[in-house]
Design an enzyme around this catalytic site. Structure first.
Site, PDB file in Angstrom:
ATOM      1  CB  VAL A   1      -1.040  -0.048   1.123  1.00 25.70           C
ATOM      2  CG1 VAL A   1      -1.704   1.147   1.255  1.00 25.70           C
ATOM      3  CG2 VAL A   1      -1.696  -1.228   1.399  1.00 25.70           C
TER       4      VAL A   1
ATOM      5  CE  LYS B   1      -4.045  -3.932  -0.297  1.00 22.78           C
ATOM      6  NZ  LYS B   1      -4.898  -5.345   0.199  1.00 22.78           N
TER       7      LYS B   1
ATOM      8  CG  ASP C   1      -6.849 -11.267   8.285  1.00 23.62           C
ATOM      9  OD1 ASP C   1      -6.543 -11.700   9.406  1.00 23.62           O
ATOM     10  OD2 ASP C   1      -6.117 -10.611   7.562  1.00 23.62           O
TER      11      ASP C   1
END
Length: 928
Positions: A592, A606, A707
């Site tokens: 990023v 990104k 996540d």
């Protein structure tokens, strides 16, 4: 006498052997039970017949009853009790027994289990399976039991009349099995951690006494199912988070005790409840009931304080205008956000979403758009005779548009677009601007003469035959519209030609190096401060980027049917050719980079790793991005666009200037930050809960993050949080409990069932959220190899801490300065963290309940104003004129929508209004 045959002798011998073996089994079991008690009853000796022991009854040498209530017994219950196959009744209540309640599975003769008021610490899995004769199960007041779930195996115990499991630390949702328990009369589940809604099967049961009050995290949903429970005598539902109105209970002719206090119930107390002859006791206090203060019979004991009734005198009606607005709210299910604002008997005295005339007497505008309301449009709106403007757009309304609205003589505008209405399109007078598109796919196409149904514009008068003058006006308007459309198309063609000429002259870029970027206009909200991509300028940023005067020619984009084409060099320029100095972070899906446009707007770009993308096709990638760019939530990082250059793919996100939560928890000293205050930590936790709640249950589909961790929780200048990194997001298919998937995520945050089987549900995110809460509390990482083994795994260590509340202060982050009030808040969050990290997924709450727990804690401080967050996207299939028209429409209407910061108890309050045409799904990102 004839000698017995060999076959008869064999049968006789087998019978004697079986009987002898069964008696011997009972003796073995009873001796084991005697040894498990410390000490056993004085006459329980191996030298005497167990059938003569005190509290034991036998039939034919087989144990049928064990009755040892109030014997001050200590020890545990030997698992051998499960071999007493003729056992019918066990009564061991009010002792001091500990250990695990053993399995009684397949004791088909067992009818009664009484084990109340002991010190048991667990229940054997499947302990009550196959108990087909069971009538009474009573385990009340065993609050040391490790968190467990309601025993769904009781579905086979169709003879059950009584279930007492109050104060036994049950967590999770109730199974929908009660229609199978036809004999059940008493269900007592008070003082547990049950979440979720009342199961619909309760409506098909014969339950007379329902106690489900005082759930730690609070049950939610409506109580509509009570209207079908016609056998009810007593219903205790207090101290939960139930919402919506009281249903019609007129069929519950035996109901004498109704406890509904301390919930979030709304609406008018139904008249049928006031005339229910059997009612003797009712509590309604601490809710949000509206309308007239109800007048109950003198024989009824009533508590009713702390509501929002329009009058203070029982039985006195509200003003007609107030009653009409309450009827409108009734069509929407009496939303809590309206109940909080619509108080008193004067709708013109500061009621939200209501505007009155200059005299302050008559409602002229009702603006209920963009709130995700469900329900239907009430025909009572027609009673607002002075109403000029009615906004109901951007909700999830169903049903038909009431014909009564066509007779409102003052009405000038009605907007019902972006709903799910059906039926005929009413024929409004030509003076009424009527908008019903986009959305409402099932709404009929027989609109008036004044507009095309496809445009959802103003409809014409009924029949369209009001005379020659009207026809001439229609022709003139039609000609003007046609000319304007022609000019718009011509202008667009010329514009496209000129831009192509300029592109060819100034940008000698290989066509293979030209990418496409889909841009959405994300208005910065309170969560991102000035760090958002739009930087608070809205559509102006879009214009600046596309204006020939905006700077270097490499910033000139070519608009083609809603897509914006840019050279790859544009992203190279804003990131200093992807300089190492611009790197914000690295992850498994790419690097990023910080990017800055000519106007100073900051973005995060990104650059996807080719290996991370795998074999994903271009069409699949574009389809995913098309969804991500069309949705917004104030606590999800906004994806602003993307660029594709050959095999390379780049994503552009809003920039979050304060980094991620992990930096502020674990690296604050090295980075020169101040340690987070408790206020900031709880506010961040609530923001995250609201964002994940939206993914799980408030979007059109359910999505799983997989996540969730501090490095994926990004912070704006005002330290409000947004969830990022949706590279792992998984769509949860409708009707499926779980999804099998390749293991993804981060060790330390992986739920046990996910790590073991790869099967993922929304409870995987709940577990990870619990770990994040523990990190917020302790300032420690989920896994820390620098610590001794017994402390390196945060969840295991912290759950041991939770066993004794007095240990919690010692486990806290040393930077926290906690007074007595703060410690109460900390205890609540610590308890929530424990529930979220329960080993069994069904024992974890859902994210909506995390919001309900954290909301009141944040409410004390009134954190930063949550401003309106409008979001605009350019659909890949939308023409430029359509896109411009959308922006114009939104610009004229959005400023009056979604005012105020609503109560934490409304999960809808965490959903910002969306631009028309956007699906109710999620936005995701991995940048800052």
């Amino acid at each position: 006498m004839e000698a017995p045959t060999p076959l008869l002798l064999l049968v006789l011998l087998t019978t004697i052997t079986f009987f002898t073996t069964s008696v011997a089994d009972d003796q073995t079991a009873m001796l084991a039970l005697a040894k498990s008690f410390n000490p056993p009853p004085s006459d329980w000796s191996s030298t005497t017949d167990f059938c003569k022991w005190s509290g034991v009854r036998c039939t034919g040498g087989r144990v049928t009853t064990i009755s040892l209530a109030d014997k001050s017994l200590t020890g545990f219950i030997a698992p051998e009790i499960s071999t007493l196959s003729e056992l019918k009744s066990v009564s061991i209540q009010r002792n001091k027994l500990s250990g695990t309640i053993p399995s009684f599975a397949k004791l088909s003769s067992l009818q009664e289990i009484y084990m109340d008021e002991n010190n048991f610490v667990g229940v054997e899995t499947g302990a009550f399976a196959g108990l087909t004769s069971l009538q009474i199960l009573s385990l009340s007041d065993n609050n040391n039991i490790t968190t467990w779930s309601f025993p769904s195996e009781l579905v086979d115990s169709t003879s059950l009349t009584t279930i007492y499991l109050d104060n036994t630390n049950i967590a999770g949702v109730l199974p929908d099995i009660f229609d199978s328990l036809a004999s059940l009369q008493n269900l007592r589940l008070s003082y547990n951690n049950i979440t979720g809604v009342l199961p619909p099967s309760l409506g098909k049961s014969s339950i007379q006494n329902l106690w489900i009050n005082n759930q730690d995290l609070g049950m939610s949903g409506t109580i509509e199912v009570l209207s079908s429970m016609t056998s009810l005598s007593q219903a205790w539902l207090h101290k939960n988070h139930f919402f919506g109105p009281i249903p019609d209970l007129s069929k519950s002719e035996n109901l004498f005790d109704l406890q509904l206090r301390d919930n979030d119930l709304t609406g008018i107390v139904p008249p049928t409840l006031l005339t229910l002859a059997s009612l003797k006791n009712i509590s309604l206090d601490n809710n949000k009931f509206q309308g007239p203060l109800p007048l109950f019979s003198p024989e009824v004991k009533v508590t009713i304080d702390h509501n929002v009734f329009c009058t203070t005198k029982a039985g006195q009606s509200c003003s007609p205008q107030v009653m009409t607005l309450l009827a409108v709210a009734g069509g929407l299910g009496y939303p809590s956000m309206l109940a909080e604002s619509w108080q008193g008997d004067d709708a013109c005295s500061g009621w939200a979403y209501v505007s009155c005339d200059s005299a302050g007497k008559n409602v002229v505008t009702l603006n209920l758009g963009k709130h995700g309301f469900t329900g239907f449009i009430s025909p009572a709106i027609a009673n607002l005779t002075s109403l000029k403007s009615l906004y109901l757009n951007g909700n999830d309304l169903t049903g038909v548009i009431p014909k009564e609205l066509t007779f409102m003589t003052s009405l000038q505008l009605i907007d019902v677009s972006n709903n799910n209405l059906r039926g005929e399109i009413p024929k409004f007078p030509a003076t009424v601007k009527f908008s019903y598109k986009p959305g409402n796919a099932l709404l009929g196409t027989n609109g008036g003469d004044g507009s095309s149904p496809g445009t959802g514009g103003a409809s014409g008068g009924p029949g369209g035959s009001s005379g020659g003058g009207g026809s001439k006006v229609g022709v003139i308007v039609g000609v003007i519209v046609a000319v304007l459309v022609f000019l718009a198309i011509l202008g667009f063609v010329v514009y496209k030609f000129v831009m192509k000429r300029k592109y060819g002259r100034f940008n000698r870029t290989d066509p293979e190096k030209v990418g496409k970027i889909l841009v959405s206009d994300a208005v910065s909200n309170g969560g991102s401060g000035n760090g958002g991509y739009a930087n608070g300028h809205g559509a102006n940023n879009f214009n600046a980027l596309n204006s020939p005067s905006s700077g270097d020619n490499s910033d000139r984009f070519l608009l083609e049917g809603g897509s914006v084409t840019i050279p790859m060099e544009v992203l190279r320029q804003v990131t200093n050719n992807f300089s190492e100095d611009n790197i914000l972070g690295r992850g498994g899906f790419g690097v990023v980079y910080a990017g800055e446009l000519h106007d100073g707007t900051k973005t995060a770009v990104k650059r996807m790793e080719c290996a991370a993308m795998g074999n994903k096709g271009m069409s699949e990638f574009q389809a995913e991005i098309a969804v991500l760019t069309k949705v917004r939530h104030r606590h999800l990082v906004a994806l602003l666009g993307y660029c594709v250059n050959g095999n390379e793919r780049l994503l552009v996100y809003e920039y979050m200037p304060q980094g991620n939560l992990g930096q502020h928890l674990f690296e604050w000293s090295e980075l020169g930050y101040s340690p987070l205050t408790w206020k900031q930590r709880v506010s961040i936790a609530l923001d995250v809960a609201r964002g994940v709640e939206y993914l799980h249950s408030l979007a059109q589909q359910s999505f799983i993050h997989r996540d969730l961790k501090p490095s994926n929780i990004l912070l704006g200048d005002d330290m409000r949080a947004k969830v990022a990194d949706f590279g792992l997001v998984k769509n949860a298919p409708d009707g499926k409990y779980s999804v099998e998937t390749r293991l993804a995520g981060t060790f330390g945050y992986l739920a046990p069932e996910y790590a073991a089987t790869g099967r993922v549900t929304t409870k995987v995110d709940v577990y990870a959220f619990g770990v994040v809460l523990m990190e917020i509390l302790t300032g420690r990482k989920a896994l820390d190899d620098s610590l001794p083994d017994e402390r390196s795994h945060l969840v295991t260590w912290f759950r041991r801490i939770l066993i004794n509340k007095e240990n919690i202060p010692k486990a806290l982050d040393q930077t926290l300065e906690a007074d007595e009030e703060t410690m109460e808040s900390i205890y609540r969050v610590a308890e929530l963290a424990g529930h979220c990290t329960a080993r069994e997924p069904q024992q974890r709450p859902d994210m909506g309940h995390a919001v309900n727990v954290l909301g009141p804690l944040v409410e004390k401080w009134k954190p930063s104003c949550q401003e309106e967050e409008e979001s605009f996207g350019i659909d890949v299939n939308m023409s430029l004129p359509q896109a411009l028209q959308r922006w114009q429409n939104e610009g004229t209407s959005s400023s009056t929508m979604f005012h105020g910061d609503f109560s934490y108890s409304q999960t809808q309050s965490s959903i910002p209004p969306k631009a028309s045409g956007f699906p109710n799904t999620f936005d995701s990102a991995d940048g800052r």
